[in-house]
Enzyme design. Structure first.
Site, mmCIF file in Angstrom:
data_model
loop_
_atom_site.group_PDB
_atom_site.id
_atom_site.type_symbol
_atom_site.label_atom_id
_atom_site.label_comp_id
_atom_site.label_asym_id
_atom_site.label_seq_id
_atom_site.Cartn_x
_atom_site.Cartn_y
_atom_site.Cartn_z
ATOM 1 C CB SER A 106 31.457 17.172 44.860
ATOM 2 O OG SER A 106 30.420 17.912 44.245
ATOM 3 C CE1 TYR A 122 35.224 21.096 44.560
ATOM 4 C CE2 TYR A 122 33.367 20.256 43.297
ATOM 5 C CZ TYR A 122 33.934 20.586 44.513
ATOM 6 O OH TYR A 122 33.226 20.388 45.680
HETATM 7 N N1 LIG Z 1 29.833 23.490 50.090
HETATM 8 C C1 LIG Z 1 29.363 22.784 49.077
HETATM 9 O O1 LIG Z 1 28.364 23.160 48.437
HETATM 10 C C2 LIG Z 1 30.024 21.469 48.690
HETATM 11 C C3 LIG Z 1 29.357 20.641 47.775
HETATM 12 C C4 LIG Z 1 29.956 19.447 47.401
HETATM 13 C C5 LIG Z 1 31.171 19.076 47.934
HETATM 14 N N2 LIG Z 1 31.801 19.898 48.835
HETATM 15 C C6 LIG Z 1 33.093 19.454 49.358
HETATM 16 O O2 LIG Z 1 33.035 19.310 50.761
HETATM 17 C C7 LIG Z 1 34.296 19.638 51.358
HETATM 18 C C8 LIG Z 1 34.089 20.665 52.447
HETATM 19 O O3 LIG Z 1 33.498 21.811 51.857
HETATM 20 P P1 LIG Z 1 33.139 23.119 52.687
HETATM 21 O O4 LIG Z 1 31.797 23.534 52.227
HETATM 22 O O5 LIG Z 1 33.397 22.900 54.134
HETATM 23 O O6 LIG Z 1 34.216 24.128 52.051
HETATM 24 P P2 LIG Z 1 35.035 25.310 52.750
HETATM 25 O O7 LIG Z 1 35.543 26.149 51.624
HETATM 26 O O8 LIG Z 1 34.206 25.947 53.793
HETATM 27 O O9 LIG Z 1 36.241 24.526 53.465
HETATM 28 C C9 LIG Z 1 37.320 24.003 52.742
HETATM 29 C C10 LIG Z 1 38.569 24.328 53.539
HETATM 30 O O10 LIG Z 1 39.702 23.750 52.876
HETATM 31 C C11 LIG Z 1 40.796 24.582 53.221
HETATM 32 N N3 LIG Z 1 41.929 24.380 52.342
HETATM 33 C C12 LIG Z 1 42.002 24.601 51.013
HETATM 34 N N4 LIG Z 1 43.230 24.314 50.587
HETATM 35 C C13 LIG Z 1 43.961 23.908 51.645
HETATM 36 C C14 LIG Z 1 45.297 23.482 51.831
HETATM 37 N N5 LIG Z 1 46.157 23.400 50.805
HETATM 38 N N6 LIG Z 1 45.704 23.152 53.061
HETATM 39 C C15 LIG Z 1 44.851 23.245 54.133
HETATM 40 N N7 LIG Z 1 43.574 23.613 54.009
HETATM 41 C C16 LIG Z 1 43.133 23.952 52.778
HETATM 42 C C17 LIG Z 1 40.232 25.994 53.080
HETATM 43 O O11 LIG Z 1 41.038 26.943 53.769
HETATM 44 C C18 LIG Z 1 38.852 25.830 53.662
HETATM 45 O O12 LIG Z 1 38.789 26.251 55.017
HETATM 46 C C19 LIG Z 1 35.178 20.146 50.217
HETATM 47 O O13 LIG Z 1 36.061 19.119 49.816
HETATM 48 C C20 LIG Z 1 34.191 20.451 49.108
HETATM 49 O O14 LIG Z 1 34.765 20.303 47.821
HETATM 50 C C21 LIG Z 1 31.257 21.083 49.224
#
Ligand SMILES: NC(=O)c1ccc[n+]([C@@H]2O[C@H](COP(=O)([O-])OP(=O)(O)OC[C@H]3O[C@@H](n4cnc5c(N)ncnc54)[C@H](O)[C@@H]3O)[C@@H](O)[C@H]2O)c1
Length: 247
Positions: free
Chosen positions: A138, A152
Site C-alpha cells: 500500500s 497495517y
Molecule cells: N482498497 C484499497 O483502497 C487498498 C489500498 C491500498 C492497498 N490495498 C491492499 O490491496 C489488497 C487487496 O485489497 P482489496 O481492496 O481487494 O481488499 P478486500 O477487503 O476487498 O479483499 C481482501 C480479502 O482478504 C481476505 N482475507 C482477510 N484475511 C484473510 C485470511 N486470514 N485468509 C484468507 N483471506 C483473508 C478477505 O476476506 C478479503 O476478501 C490488500 O492487501 C489491501 O491491503 C487496498
C-alpha cells in the site's frame, strides 16, 4: 498479454483478487483463488479453468493444501498473487496504545500469509524452471499520518522488503517478485465510501488524476508484472495511485 497454459494461485478473493483472477482466466490461465469468505458470485470462466478454496491463509495446513492441490490438479504453478489483507480502522491505531493482539492479527494476515504462500509456491515454480509473484502492499507503507493505522502500514512496509528478499534469493531460479502499492481503491475494503458520493468526491479531489482507483487499475498493473513482458523486472515496486504520493 497471454497466459495460456499457465497456472496462478491468487490469495485473497476480495475486490482486487477477484478482478485479477477473472482477468487471468480470460487471458488463458488456470487459477486457484483462496479466501476466508464463501466463493464470490463474480468468479467466471470455462469449466476446469478455476477452483475456489475457502480457508484461512494464515493457517499453514490450509496453504500447503492449496498449493499442493493446485499443482496436482493443474500440473504446476507459475504465478502467485498475494492480495489478502485487513485494514481495521477502528482497532488498528497507534502502536503506542493499540491492542497488541490486534497488532499480531494484522501482521499474521498481511505478512505471514504472504510468507506461507511464497514458501510453498517457490518449490513448485522451481520445478517449472521459473515463475512470477506480485504482492499487494500500500502507499501507506511510504508515509506516516497523524491518524495512524500502524500495524497495517508497517506490515505493508514489510511486504515490500520481503518481496525484495525473495527476488534476490530466487533470481537464479528465474522467479521474479514485485510489489504493487495501491492508492485509494473502491473495493469491499473501503466499504465506508460505498453509497457516499460526497466522501468519494473529497478523496478523488486529493488525487492528481482526479478519481478514485478501481480494482481494474490494480489488475492491469498486476497482469503486466506477472507477464513475460515484465521479464526483466524484479525486486521492484509499482505505485498505482493516480499520482497521490508524487505530489
Ligand atoms: N482498497 C484499497 O483502497 C487498498 C489500498 C491500498 C492497498 N490495498 C491492499 O490491496 C489488497 C487487496 O485489497 P482489496 O481492496 O481487494 O481488499 P478486500 O477487503 O476487498 O479483499 C481482501 C480479502 O482478504 C481476505 N482475507 C482477510 N484475511 C484473510 C485470511 N486470514 N485468509 C484468507 N483471506 C483473508 C478477505 O476476506 C478479503 O476478501 C490488500 O492487501 C489491501 O491491503 C487496498
Amino acid at each position: 498479454m497471454r497466459f495460456n497454459d499457465r497456472v496462478a494461485v491468487v490469495a485473497g478473493g476480495g475486490g482486487m483478487g477477484l478482478n485479477i483472477s477473472n482477468d487471468l482466466i480470460s487471458a488463458g490461465a488456470r487459477v486457484s483463488l483462496a479466501d476466508l469468505k464463501p466463493e464470490p458470485d463474480g468468479l467466471r470462466g470455462e469449466a476446469g479453468s478455476f477452483r475456489y478454496y475457502r480457508g484461512d491463509l494464515t493457517d499453514e495446513t490450509f496453504v500447503r493444501a492449496l498449493i499442493n492441490k493446485t499443482a496436482g490438479e493443474f500440473g504446476g504453478i507459475d504465478y502467485l498473487v498475494n492480495t489478502a489483507g485487513v485494514l481495521w480502522f477502528d482497532r488498528d491505531t497507534s502502536f503506542s496504545n493499540m491492542d497488541l493482539g490486534v497488532w499480531d492479527q494484522v501482521f499474521n494476515i498481511n505478512l505471514k500469509s504472504f510468507v506461507l504462500t511464497s514458501r510453498y509456491a517457490i518449490p513448485q515454480m522451481q520445478k517449472r524452471g521459473g515463475g512470477a509473484m506480485v504482492h499487494f502492499a500500500s502507499i501507506d507503507a511510504l508515509r506516516a499520518e497523524r491518524k495512524p493505522q500502524d500495524a497495517y502500514a508497517t506490515s505493508k512496509a514489510a511486504v515490500i522488503r520481503l518481496s525484495k528478499s525473495i527476488a534476490i534469493q530466487f533470481a537464479a531460479d528465474h522467479i521474479r517478485s514485485n510489489t504493487i502499492l495501491p492508492g485509494p481503491v473502491l473495493s469491499p475494503m473501503q466499504d465506508r465510501w460505498r453509497d457516499k458520493p460526497d466522501l468519494q468526491a473529497a478523496v478523488a479531489e486529493a488525487i492528481p488524476l482526479g478519481r478514485l482507483g478501481t480494482t481494474q487499475d490494480q489488475a492491469n498493473a498486476c497482469l503486466f508484472l506477472l507477464s513475460d513482458e515484465a521479464s526483466f523486472i524484479t525486486g521492484s515496486e509499482l505505485i498505482v495511485d493516480g499520482g497521490l504520493t508524487a505530489q
